[in-house]
Structure formats: C-alpha cells, structure tokens
Write a protein that holds these residues in place. Structure first.
Motif, PDB file in Angstrom:
ATOM      1  N   SER A 289       3.302  17.476 -19.423  1.00 39.38           N
ATOM      2  CA  SER A 289       4.070  16.265 -19.145  1.00 39.38           C
ATOM      3  C   SER A 289       5.464  16.569 -18.621  1.00 39.38           C
ATOM      4  O   SER A 289       6.053  15.761 -17.898  1.00 39.38           O
ATOM      5  CB  SER A 289       4.179  15.405 -20.407  1.00 39.38           C
ATOM      6  N   VAL A 290       5.997  17.724 -18.962  1.00 37.40           N
ATOM      7  CA  VAL A 290       7.329  18.107 -18.476  1.00 37.40           C
ATOM      8  C   VAL A 290       7.338  18.193 -16.950  1.00 37.40           C
ATOM      9  O   VAL A 290       8.361  17.961 -16.302  1.00 37.40           O
ATOM     10  CB  VAL A 290       7.762  19.457 -19.093  1.00 37.40           C
ATOM     11  N   VAL A 291       6.179  18.487 -16.375  1.00 39.90           N
ATOM     12  CA  VAL A 291       6.067  18.583 -14.917  1.00 39.90           C
ATOM     13  C   VAL A 291       5.624  17.268 -14.304  1.00 39.90           C
ATOM     14  O   VAL A 291       6.202  16.795 -13.325  1.00 39.90           O
ATOM     15  CB  VAL A 291       5.069  19.697 -14.522  1.00 39.90           C
ATOM     16  N   TYR A 292       4.593  16.649 -14.871  1.00 33.33           N
ATOM     17  CA  TYR A 292       4.008  15.505 -14.185  1.00 33.33           C
ATOM     18  C   TYR A 292       4.772  14.200 -14.359  1.00 33.33           C
ATOM     19  O   TYR A 292       4.666  13.305 -13.512  1.00 33.33           O
ATOM     20  CB  TYR A 292       2.529  15.322 -14.532  1.00 33.33           C
ATOM     21  N   VAL A 293       5.564  14.041 -15.419  1.00 34.01           N
ATOM     22  CA  VAL A 293       6.305  12.788 -15.581  1.00 34.01           C
ATOM     23  C   VAL A 293       7.381  12.616 -14.507  1.00 34.01           C
ATOM     24  O   VAL A 293       7.460  11.554 -13.881  1.00 34.01           O
ATOM     25  CB  VAL A 293       6.902  12.666 -16.998  1.00 34.01           C
ATOM     26  N   PRO A 294       8.237  13.613 -14.248  1.00 36.09           N
ATOM     27  CA  PRO A 294       9.206  13.450 -13.154  1.00 36.09           C
ATOM     28  C   PRO A 294       8.537  13.180 -11.808  1.00 36.09           C
ATOM     29  O   PRO A 294       9.015  12.356 -11.011  1.00 36.09           O
ATOM     30  CB  PRO A 294       9.954  14.786 -13.147  1.00 36.09           C
ATOM     31  N   SER A 295       7.448  13.879 -11.522  1.00 40.38           N
ATOM     32  CA  SER A 295       6.769  13.651 -10.248  1.00 40.38           C
ATOM     33  C   SER A 295       6.161  12.253 -10.211  1.00 40.38           C
ATOM     34  O   SER A 295       6.089  11.623  -9.147  1.00 40.38           O
ATOM     35  CB  SER A 295       5.677  14.710 -10.025  1.00 40.38           C
ATOM     36  N   GLU A 296       5.736  11.749 -11.354  1.00 41.09           N
ATOM     37  CA  GLU A 296       5.163  10.412 -11.434  1.00 41.09           C
ATOM     38  C   GLU A 296       6.213   9.352 -11.137  1.00 41.09           C
ATOM     39  O   GLU A 296       5.937   8.346 -10.465  1.00 41.09           O
ATOM     40  CB  GLU A 296       4.573  10.186 -12.827  1.00 41.09           C
ATOM     41  N   VAL A 297       7.435   9.552 -11.622  1.00 42.90           N
ATOM     42  CA  VAL A 297       8.527   8.619 -11.352  1.00 42.90           C
ATOM     43  C   VAL A 297       8.785   8.532  -9.852  1.00 42.90           C
ATOM     44  O   VAL A 297       8.862   7.437  -9.269  1.00 42.90           O
ATOM     45  CB  VAL A 297       9.814   9.053 -12.087  1.00 42.90           C
ATOM     46  N   LEU A 298       8.909   9.683  -9.199  1.00 45.06           N
ATOM     47  CA  LEU A 298       9.182   9.708  -7.759  1.00 45.06           C
ATOM     48  C   LEU A 298       7.983   9.189  -6.967  1.00 45.06           C
ATOM     49  O   LEU A 298       8.145   8.457  -5.983  1.00 45.06           O
ATOM     50  CB  LEU A 298       9.529  11.131  -7.324  1.00 45.06           C
ATOM     51  N   LYS A 299       6.792   9.555  -7.388  1.00 50.94           N
ATOM     52  CA  LYS A 299       5.583   9.124  -6.679  1.00 50.94           C
ATOM     53  C   LYS A 299       5.451   7.605  -6.695  1.00 50.94           C
ATOM     54  O   LYS A 299       5.193   6.979  -5.660  1.00 50.94           O
ATOM     55  CB  LYS A 299       4.352   9.747  -7.332  1.00 50.94           C
ATOM     56  N   THR A 300       5.624   6.983  -7.865  1.00 52.35           N
ATOM     57  CA  THR A 300       5.452   5.543  -7.952  1.00 52.35           C
ATOM     58  C   THR A 300       6.507   4.795  -7.151  1.00 52.35           C
ATOM     59  O   THR A 300       6.211   3.765  -6.536  1.00 52.35           O
ATOM     60  CB  THR A 300       5.489   5.077  -9.421  1.00 52.35           C
ATOM     61  N   ARG A 301       7.725   5.306  -7.116  1.00 54.54           N
ATOM     62  CA  ARG A 301       8.763   4.651  -6.319  1.00 54.54           C
ATOM     63  C   ARG A 301       8.452   4.748  -4.826  1.00 54.54           C
ATOM     64  O   ARG A 301       8.629   3.769  -4.078  1.00 54.54           O
ATOM     65  CB  ARG A 301      10.126   5.274  -6.617  1.00 54.54           C
ATOM     66  N   LEU A 302       8.007   5.907  -4.378  1.00 54.47           N
ATOM     67  CA  LEU A 302       7.670   6.080  -2.968  1.00 54.47           C
ATOM     68  C   LEU A 302       6.426   5.288  -2.594  1.00 54.47           C
ATOM     69  O   LEU A 302       6.312   4.790  -1.466  1.00 54.47           O
ATOM     70  CB  LEU A 302       7.473   7.568  -2.659  1.00 54.47           C
ATOM     71  N   GLN A 303       5.476   5.159  -3.512  1.00 56.93           N
ATOM     72  CA  GLN A 303       4.303   4.328  -3.261  1.00 56.93           C
ATOM     73  C   GLN A 303       4.705   2.863  -3.142  1.00 56.93           C
ATOM     74  O   GLN A 303       4.165   2.126  -2.309  1.00 56.93           O
ATOM     75  CB  GLN A 303       3.288   4.485  -4.397  1.00 56.93           C
ATOM     76  N   LEU A 304       5.619   2.441  -3.974  1.00 58.46           N
ATOM     77  CA  LEU A 304       6.074   1.055  -3.946  1.00 58.46           C
ATOM     78  C   LEU A 304       6.867   0.767  -2.677  1.00 58.46           C
ATOM     79  O   LEU A 304       6.763  -0.305  -2.090  1.00 58.46           O
ATOM     80  CB  LEU A 304       6.933   0.776  -5.181  1.00 58.46           C
ATOM     81  N   GLN A 305       7.644   1.741  -2.232  1.00 61.37           N
ATOM     82  CA  GLN A 305       8.469   1.564  -1.041  1.00 61.37           C
ATOM     83  C   GLN A 305       7.647   1.540   0.240  1.00 61.37           C
ATOM     84  O   GLN A 305       7.856   0.704   1.123  1.00 61.37           O
ATOM     85  CB  GLN A 305       9.495   2.698  -0.940  1.00 61.37           C
ATOM     86  N   GLY A 306       6.703   2.487   0.371  1.00 61.91           N
ATOM     87  CA  GLY A 306       6.021   2.636   1.657  1.00 61.91           C
ATOM     88  C   GLY A 306       6.957   3.302   2.646  1.00 61.91           C
ATOM     89  O   GLY A 306       7.737   4.187   2.287  1.00 61.91           O
ATOM     90  N   ARG A 307       6.908   2.862   3.882  1.00 65.34           N
ATOM     91  CA  ARG A 307       7.795   3.465   4.889  1.00 65.34           C
ATOM     92  C   ARG A 307       9.248   3.055   4.661  1.00 65.34           C
ATOM     93  O   ARG A 307       9.534   2.060   3.988  1.00 65.34           O
ATOM     94  CB  ARG A 307       7.356   3.044   6.290  1.00 65.34           C
ATOM     95  N   LEU A 308      10.180   3.815   5.213  1.00 63.73           N
ATOM     96  CA  LEU A 308      11.603   3.505   5.114  1.00 63.73           C
ATOM     97  C   LEU A 308      11.882   2.167   5.797  1.00 63.73           C
ATOM     98  O   LEU A 308      11.398   1.911   6.896  1.00 63.73           O
ATOM     99  CB  LEU A 308      12.432   4.617   5.763  1.00 63.73           C
ATOM    100  N   ASN A 309      12.669   1.309   5.129  1.00 63.53           N
ATOM    101  CA  ASN A 309      12.968  -0.024   5.648  1.00 63.53           C
ATOM    102  C   ASN A 309      11.675  -0.780   5.978  1.00 63.53           C
ATOM    103  O   ASN A 309      11.524  -1.366   7.059  1.00 63.53           O
ATOM    104  CB  ASN A 309      13.864   0.057   6.886  1.00 63.53           C
ATOM    105  N   ASN A 310      10.768  -0.740   5.069  1.00 67.30           N
ATOM    106  CA  ASN A 310       9.450  -1.361   5.228  1.00 67.30           C
ATOM    107  C   ASN A 310       9.583  -2.861   5.539  1.00 67.30           C
ATOM    108  O   ASN A 310      10.084  -3.619   4.699  1.00 67.30           O
ATOM    109  CB  ASN A 310       8.639  -1.170   3.943  1.00 67.30           C
ATOM    110  N   PRO A 311       9.151  -3.314   6.723  1.00 71.39           N
ATOM    111  CA  PRO A 311       9.291  -4.741   7.066  1.00 71.39           C
ATOM    112  C   PRO A 311       8.243  -5.623   6.386  1.00 71.39           C
ATOM    113  O   PRO A 311       8.360  -6.846   6.387  1.00 71.39           O
ATOM    114  CB  PRO A 311       9.097  -4.741   8.585  1.00 71.39           C
ATOM    115  N   HIS A 312       7.238  -5.016   5.781  1.00 74.62           N
ATOM    116  CA  HIS A 312       6.138  -5.773   5.197  1.00 74.62           C
ATOM    117  C   HIS A 312       6.258  -5.955   3.690  1.00 74.62           C
ATOM    118  O   HIS A 312       5.595  -6.811   3.123  1.00 74.62           O
ATOM    119  CB  HIS A 312       4.811  -5.087   5.520  1.00 74.62           C
ATOM    120  N   PHE A 313       7.092  -5.148   3.059  1.00 76.70           N
ATOM    121  CA  PHE A 313       7.272  -5.254   1.617  1.00 76.70           C
ATOM    122  C   PHE A 313       8.640  -4.699   1.250  1.00 76.70           C
ATOM    123  O   PHE A 313       9.001  -3.586   1.618  1.00 76.70           O
ATOM    124  CB  PHE A 313       6.185  -4.477   0.874  1.00 76.70           C
TER     125      PHE A 313
END
Length: 351
Positions: A160-184
């Motif tokens: 968990s020491v490895v996968y939790v930080p990566s999970e935080v970044l992964k979920t934020r980038l998944q939520l964002q999509g592309r930079l300045n996403n015009p669709h969401f």
C-alpha cells in the motif's frame, strides 16, 4: 488489493490443504475440492524462488490492470462525478468518454500513474505474501487458512505504501481527462503525470498523496479476504462439477470462471468503500463545483464519508460505479491469476 492495487484487486493462488514442509516437498490433503489444484507457488519439487513470485506477480498485475484500465476510468468518473448525467450508465459513459475524449487522454487517462503503482505494488504484494505464508506455515506451524489470510493482509499493507500514492494521482488524472477538457470540468489542470505529482506536492503537500489511505485499506483488506474465501469455495464446486480427482487440473474455463466469480463478488461487496476512497482522493482542497454540480466535501474519515454520501445520494450512492467495478474485478482477477501461474511456471522451468 490490486487493488491490488491496484488497485489491483488480487486473486491469491490456491494453497489450501497443500502443506509444504521445510524440505520443500508437498504433501497434499484429501479434500476433494482442493485435490489437483494448481499450486502456483509450488513446482512439485519445492517452492518457487521468491524472486520468481515477485517477477510473475509484477507482470500479471501490470497486464491485468492495463487491459482493464479504461473500465476503471469509467468507474472513477461515475464515482467522482455522481451527478453528471452522461456518466450515469456504464455503457453510455464508456461510449461518451471514447467519442468525446478518445482513448489515450480519455479512457486511458492516468495510465502512467497506474503503471507506476501497479507493477511494483503487485511484485511487492506477491513477494510479501509468499514470504509470510511460508514463514507462518513452515516455521511457526500456523493453521494454513489463517496463514494465507494473514499473508494476504500483510501483502496489502506492505504494498500500500506504493499503490496508494499512485492511486491518488491516477484517479485525479482519470477524472480530468485531457488538459482543459472541454467535455468535463473536473477542476484539475495537470499537463502530465509528472506535473500532477509535482503540483500536488507543491500546492497541497506530500500528505495529499496518502489521502484516503485508511479508506483504501478498508476497501482492499476485506476485498482480499472475501476474494480468497470465495475462490476456494468456488474451486471446490468446480472440482465436483467436473468430477476431477486428485492430481488433475481444472479446465481453463473453470479456472477463469472461479477467479472471475470470486473477484466480482468481492468487488460488489466492497463497492461502498471504493466510493468513499475515490471521493476522498479526488476532492479539491476547498469545496468547488464539478461540471456545474456542487460537490459534497468528504472528510478523510471512512465513517463520516459514508454518512455524507448517504445524506446527499441515499443508499444507492454507496453503489455508484458498481457495474464497472464488478466487471473490472472479475476480468482483472481472472487475467492476473492466469498470467501469474503461467509466468511462474515458465520462470521455474527455465531457471
């Protein structure tokens, strides 16, 4: 876990009723359900080297997560933006993200972050699992079922020491999509995985990388326990259905089916905890709207998070994204288990 990690949820290899003594020789019990099970960590003449388990686990975890990443993105959108109508239903959400944002920045947004956690955390998990299991059974003579469950929990805790930080970044980038996403409009504006990491540490502090740590463990530890119990029981039924006896292997269909059923059911049961984990890890430092909808802020507390979701969305809110999670857990578990066993056998054969 695998939840792992990981978010690799993880299918633990079947060891039940197979005791390997200090000599490394196997002595299989007479339980019909376990007879003939493919002991993924035992080559027949002795234990596989720990390094083989580490390599096989890393490969299996990374490939399994890679195949299912796009569906995980759909689940993250559903859980992180529960009031966005176009993400309400799994198939339509998948199609919408694909059409509007494409594959690389849409469905596979956050993939780099996922791989930075998936491969090493899966490798660490299996290495830890095998070490603890062998130590408890061989050296301390602990009951096998207790040893397997404890080793699985220990593997989750260490990785968990490895996968939790990566999970935080992964979920934020998944939520964002592309930079300045015009669709969401997620509220995030990261140019890349590296930029996301540096921005989070600089503006929110390194502690943010461990947001939802307790919620993540609260999801992954019971997931591993449920998955293990289901998997062993389903394999017993599969042996009976196929009328297999000692020394025989299940069909590929049964191997995949038992793993999928175990992972899928464990995924459903732990979905409420997954919802809280996603909300905690993706929320902004201050309460801001997301895609035109007001977001209910959730404190970094599992119990308070469950209460906040219930007040704002009712009981159905606990199962937001349950469809993608069920499919993801089912397919990822089957792929990971099969690849782990195949890779481990290959490494043992050519070592």
């Amino acid at each position: 876990m695998f939840s792992f990690t990981s978010s690799i949820p993880v299918i633990h290899p079947p060891h039940e009723q197979t005791h390997l003594g200090k000599s490394g020789k196997s002595s299989t019990g007479n339980n019909e359900g376990q007879a003939g099970s493919d002991n993924a960590t035992n080559t027949g003449s002795g234990y596989s080297p720990i390094v083989h388990c580490i390599l096989a686990g890393g490969i299996g975890g990374a490939i399994g997560d890679s195949v299912m990443h796009s569906l995980d993105t759909v689940k993250t959108r559903q859980q992180g933006a529960p009031n966005t109508a176009k993400y309400k239903h799994m198939l339509s959400a998948y199609k919408t993200i694909f059409v509007e944002e494409g594959i690389r920045k849409g469905l596979y947004g956050g993939y780099s972050a996922a791989m930075m956690g998936s491969l090493p955390s899966a490798a660490i998990f299996f290495g830890t699992y095998e070490f603890l299991k062998r130590k408890m059974i061989d050296d301390w003579a602990v009951n096998e079922t207790v040893s397997h469950l404890t080793a699985g929990l220990g593997g989750d805790l260490v990785s968990s020491v490895v996968y939790v930080p990566s999970e935080v970044l992964k979920t934020r980038l998944q939520l964002q999509g592309r930079l300045n996403n015009p669709h969401f409009h997620s509220g995030y504006s990261y140019r890349s995985f590296r930029d996301a990491l540096m921005t989070v540490v600089r503006t929110e502090g390194w502690q943010t990388l461990f947001f939802g740590y307790k919620a993540t463990l609260s999801r992954d530890l019971p997931f591993s326990a449920f998955q293990f119990a289901f998997y062993e029981k389903f394999r017993q039924w599969a042996f009976r259905l196929e009328s297999k006896s000692h020394g025989q292997d299940l069909s590929v269909f049964s191997e995949l089916g038992t793993g999928a059923a175990a992972g899928g059911l464990a995924g459903i049961l732990t979905t409420p905890l997954d919802v809280i984990k996603t909300r905690i890890q993706t929320q902004r430092p201050s309460s801001k709207s997301m895609d035109g909808q007001q977001v209910i802020r959730i404190e970094n507390s599992l119990v308070k998070g469950l209460g906040a979701v219930y007040r704002s969305e009712g009981a159905l809110g606990f199962f937001s994204g349950v469809g993608p999670r069920f499919i993801w857990a089912s397919v990822q578990s089957s792929i990971m288990l099969l690849l782990y066993q195949v890779t481990l056998k290959s490494l043992d054969r050519y070592a």
